[in-house]
Each structure stands twice: as structure tokens, then as C-alpha cells.
Design an enzyme around this catalytic site. Sequence first.
Site, PDB file in Angstrom:
ATOM      1  N   ASP A  21      -8.055   2.607   3.690  1.00  0.00           N
ATOM      2  CA  ASP A  21      -7.567   1.291   3.274  1.00  0.00           C
ATOM      3  C   ASP A  21      -8.484   0.222   3.887  1.00  0.00           C
ATOM      4  O   ASP A  21      -8.827   0.283   5.067  1.00  0.00           O
ATOM      5  CB  ASP A  21      -6.123   1.097   3.759  1.00  0.00           C
ATOM      6  CG  ASP A  21      -5.439  -0.080   3.089  1.00  0.00           C
ATOM      7  OD1 ASP A  21      -4.452   0.116   2.386  1.00  0.00           O
ATOM      8  OD2 ASP A  21      -5.909  -1.231   3.282  1.00  0.00           O
ATOM      9  N   HIS A  62      -0.107   5.039  -5.269  1.00  0.00           N
ATOM     10  CA  HIS A  62      -0.801   5.458  -4.054  1.00  0.00           C
ATOM     11  C   HIS A  62       0.184   5.696  -2.925  1.00  0.00           C
ATOM     12  O   HIS A  62       1.239   5.055  -2.866  1.00  0.00           O
ATOM     13  CB  HIS A  62      -1.844   4.414  -3.628  1.00  0.00           C
ATOM     14  CG  HIS A  62      -1.316   3.021  -3.557  1.00  0.00           C
ATOM     15  ND1 HIS A  62      -1.145   2.228  -4.675  1.00  0.00           N
ATOM     16  CD2 HIS A  62      -0.909   2.260  -2.499  1.00  0.00           C
ATOM     17  CE1 HIS A  62      -0.668   1.049  -4.307  1.00  0.00           C
ATOM     18  NE2 HIS A  62      -0.506   1.055  -2.995  1.00  0.00           N
ATOM     19  N   HIS A  99       0.343   5.554   1.185  1.00  0.00           N
ATOM     20  CA  HIS A  99      -0.304   5.163   2.430  1.00  0.00           C
ATOM     21  C   HIS A  99      -0.017   6.266   3.450  1.00  0.00           C
ATOM     22  O   HIS A  99       1.148   6.659   3.605  1.00  0.00           O
ATOM     23  CB  HIS A  99       0.301   3.868   2.978  1.00  0.00           C
ATOM     24  CG  HIS A  99       0.121   2.672   2.091  1.00  0.00           C
ATOM     25  ND1 HIS A  99      -0.855   1.725   2.317  1.00  0.00           N
ATOM     26  CD2 HIS A  99       0.803   2.254   0.995  1.00  0.00           C
ATOM     27  CE1 HIS A  99      -0.760   0.766   1.395  1.00  0.00           C
ATOM     28  NE2 HIS A  99       0.235   1.066   0.577  1.00  0.00           N
TER      29      HIS A  99
HETATM   30  P1  5GP Z   1       0.199  -1.758  -1.790  1.00  0.00           P
HETATM   31  O1  5GP Z   1       0.583  -3.082  -1.203  1.00  0.00           O
HETATM   32  O2  5GP Z   1      -0.038  -1.833  -3.283  1.00  0.00           O
HETATM   33  O3  5GP Z   1       1.161  -0.653  -1.420  1.00  0.00           O
HETATM   34  O4  5GP Z   1      -1.160  -1.347  -1.106  1.00  0.00           O
HETATM   35  C1  5GP Z   1      -2.417  -1.609  -1.637  1.00  0.00           C
HETATM   36  C2  5GP Z   1      -3.419  -1.340  -0.530  1.00  0.00           C
HETATM   37  O5  5GP Z   1      -4.710  -1.291  -1.102  1.00  0.00           O
HETATM   38  C3  5GP Z   1      -3.445  -2.435   0.545  1.00  0.00           C
HETATM   39  O6  5GP Z   1      -3.100  -1.871   1.804  1.00  0.00           O
HETATM   40  C4  5GP Z   1      -4.888  -2.930   0.516  1.00  0.00           C
HETATM   41  O7  5GP Z   1      -5.417  -3.188   1.800  1.00  0.00           O
HETATM   42  C5  5GP Z   1      -5.636  -1.805  -0.186  1.00  0.00           C
HETATM   43  N1  5GP Z   1      -6.772  -2.264  -0.957  1.00  0.00           N
HETATM   44  C6  5GP Z   1      -6.783  -3.264  -1.876  1.00  0.00           C
HETATM   45  N2  5GP Z   1      -8.018  -3.406  -2.415  1.00  0.00           N
HETATM   46  C7  5GP Z   1      -8.793  -2.458  -1.827  1.00  0.00           C
HETATM   47  C8  5GP Z   1     -10.181  -2.113  -1.972  1.00  0.00           C
HETATM   48  O8  5GP Z   1     -10.942  -2.703  -2.725  1.00  0.00           O
HETATM   49  N3  5GP Z   1     -10.631  -1.085  -1.218  1.00  0.00           N
HETATM   50  C9  5GP Z   1      -9.829  -0.396  -0.347  1.00  0.00           C
HETATM   51  N4  5GP Z   1     -10.379   0.599   0.354  1.00  0.00           N
HETATM   52  N5  5GP Z   1      -8.519  -0.707  -0.189  1.00  0.00           N
HETATM   53  C10 5GP Z   1      -8.017  -1.729  -0.911  1.00  0.00           C
END
Ligand code: 5GP
Length: 136
Positions: free
Chosen positions: A30, A97, A99
Site C-alpha cells: 500500500d 482488495h 488489506h
Molecule cells: P480502501 O480505502 O479502498 O479500502 O483502500 C485503498 C488503498 O489503496 C488505500 O490504503 C491507499 O493507500 C491504496 N492506494 C491507492 N492508490 C494507490 C496506488 O496508486 N498505489 C498503491 N500501492 N496503493 C494505492
Amino acid sequence: MSDCIFCKIISKEIPSEIIYEDENTLVFLDINPATKGHCLVIPKEHYETILDVPEDVLCKVIKTVKKISSALSKTNPGMSVVQSNGRAAHQEVDHIHFHVIPRSENDGQLLTWKAGSYAENESKSIANEIRSSITP
Ligand code: 5GP
Ligand code: ZN
């Protein structure tokens, strides 16, 4: 999906720190980690939420979640596995996804919720409502 950032990570159109890859799943760091080593585990096919992803694909993803949890557990005493669906649950990227977040006693992260409670008989009616919504 052409405008999905995780699909672009899969196709290597945008760079990421890839940790593991097989035919169906990908694991990468992440970009804004909750703790150091915070990984994201995704299917290579684009599905938005847990409601959209077919069961066989989900099984493959969860096997990879276990594999990466095993690897991280060699250097971390605890692990949080978090998966959010929909804006109301703060899902930011619409490609399902998981985490996988390495945890230690004093890592400064909460990843928790305020404990609520039920009024009298409320749990019974809520439980009944959920039971009746389960499809066989
Ligand atoms: P969500 O909030 O959808 O559960 O988590 C999305 C995650 O994707 C976030 O923790 C964010 O930091 C990560 N993320 C968003 N854009 C990118 C990216 O371009 N590259 C990587 N490696 N992680 C990303
Ligand atoms: Zn995607």
C-alpha cells in the site's frame, strides 16, 4: 477496467512494489501504509466489491491473503485483515482488495470501532432480519 488504478498496477502501467504474483492474484505494498509492510491483495480480474466477485475467485484471493499473512507473521506478532465495500464503508478504490496489516502492541494504530449495544429484544429482531435475508 481502463480507469481503475489497481488494474493499471496489474498491467504494470503504473509502478508498485509487487510482493507476490500468481495466475489469479497480486500482492503489492500500500502506497500509504497503516504500518510498515501493509500489503494489498487483489484478484487480477476487476470486480468491485465482495458482492461482485465470484466465489472461486474469492477463494483464490483469500488463499493469497493467508500466504502473505504467513510471510508477514515471521517478523510481526499480529496481523489485521481488513476488507471494505462501498463508499459508506470508506472503500476508495473500486477493485476488491484485502488489506493485510502487520501489527505490534504499540504501533499507534487503532483499526477498531466504538462498542455499541442492543436495546431489549432488538438483537432478536435484527438477527431474524439478517437470517431471512440469507440466500441458500
Ligand atoms: P480502501 O480505502 O479502498 O479500502 O483502500 C485503498 C488503498 O489503496 C488505500 O490504503 C491507499 O493507500 C491504496 N492506494 C491507492 N492508490 C494507490 C496506488 O496508486 N498505489 C498503491 N500501492 N496503493 C494505492
Ligand atoms: Zn480494477
